[in-house]
Design an enzyme around this catalytic site. Sequence first.
Site, short mmCIF file in Angstrom:
data_model
loop_
_atom_site.label_atom_id
_atom_site.label_comp_id
_atom_site.label_asym_id
_atom_site.label_seq_id
_atom_site.Cartn_x
_atom_site.Cartn_y
_atom_site.Cartn_z
N HIS A 201 -10.25 -11.97 -77.47
CA HIS A 201 -10.95 -11.53 -76.72
C HIS A 201 -11.90 -12.73 -76.51
CE1 HIS A 201 -10.88 -7.05 -77.77
NE2 HIS A 201 -9.90 -7.18 -76.79
N LYS B 38 -12.78 8.48 -75.04
CA LYS B 38 -12.62 7.77 -76.57
C LYS B 38 -13.83 8.04 -77.25
CE LYS B 38 -9.28 3.71 -75.20
NZ LYS B 38 -8.79 2.31 -75.44
N ARG C 5 -0.99 -10.59 -75.13
CA ARG C 5 -0.20 -10.66 -76.47
C ARG C 5 1.65 -10.83 -76.97
NH1 ARG C 5 -3.89 -6.20 -79.43
NH2 ARG C 5 -2.68 -5.28 -78.23
N SER D 299 -8.37 -4.60 -81.70
CA SER D 299 -9.73 -3.90 -81.81
C SER D 299 -9.39 -3.10 -82.79
CB SER D 299 -10.25 -3.70 -80.48
OG SER D 299 -11.02 -4.35 -79.98
O1 PNS Z 1 -9.46 -2.93 -73.59
P1 PNS Z 1 -8.11 -2.12 -72.99
O2 PNS Z 1 -8.51 -0.45 -73.63
O3 PNS Z 1 -7.29 -2.03 -73.04
O4 PNS Z 1 -8.30 -2.02 -71.12
C1 PNS Z 1 -8.41 -1.04 -70.77
C2 PNS Z 1 -8.90 -1.56 -69.10
C3 PNS Z 1 -9.55 -0.54 -69.49
C4 PNS Z 1 -8.53 -2.57 -68.42
C5 PNS Z 1 -8.42 -0.39 -68.30
O5 PNS Z 1 -7.59 1.27 -69.38
C6 PNS Z 1 -8.92 0.09 -66.84
O6 PNS Z 1 -9.01 -0.87 -65.96
N1 PNS Z 1 -8.96 1.83 -66.81
C7 PNS Z 1 -10.25 1.90 -65.60
C8 PNS Z 1 -9.34 3.39 -64.85
C9 PNS Z 1 -8.38 1.80 -64.04
O7 PNS Z 1 -8.17 1.72 -63.32
N2 PNS Z 1 -7.13 3.08 -64.47
C10 PNS Z 1 -5.83 2.05 -63.87
C11 PNS Z 1 -5.07 2.90 -62.22
S1 PNS Z 1 -3.86 3.73 -64.31
#
Ligand code: PNS
Length: 163
Positions: free
Chosen positions: A17, A41, A90, A129
């Site tokens: 990150h 979560k 990745r 993570s």
């Molecule tokens: O580190 P991560 O868990 O891969 O991050 C995922 C994240 C936070 C970028 C994604 O889950 C997100 O943007 N969630 C907010 C809800 C949303 O807008 N979802 C997208 C529509 S499917």
Amino acid sequence: MNAAIYPGSFDPMTLGHLDIIQRASKMFDELTVSVLDNKAKNALFSVEERVSILKEATKELPNVTVDSFNGLLIDYAKQKNVHISVRGLRAISDFEYELQTAQTNRMLSKGGLDTLFLTTSLEYAYLSSSSVKEIAAFNGDISQCVPDFVADLVYEKMKLRRN
Ligand code: PNS
């Protein structure tokens, strides 16, 4: 102003990150790293703790700010008047989910939020993570995965969980 958001769970922030943050901070005037406040979560660190870790790790990067958000990313981005979301890729296994999310965000925002993908540096391509938490849960060595101060915090949390 050329600005972007780097959203994620960051539970905890890894060197992968941090690599994306450092590289993206050179591409934009302002980069906001934002932690998703996802109550559903079962996170190891609270949102406040994750924000604090990110702030400490990015304190030398003057154009990086750390924040948190809940709800849809497109709504948060609109509120901040930002049109680019940065995500790290990745491996091919990330691609399907990331492509779908990027396209959904473009559709929902009517083109207002685009996603910029940065390929993870090779030395961090294996990092996640989840694996950091799993290794630490069994007292393994996470020194190559997260900054030292984060490793200490992860081991501390794991100890609390065990007791
Ligand atoms: O580190 P991560 O868990 O891969 O991050 C995922 C994240 C936070 C970028 C994604 O889950 C997100 O943007 N969630 C907010 C809800 C949303 O807008 N979802 C997208 C529509 S499917």
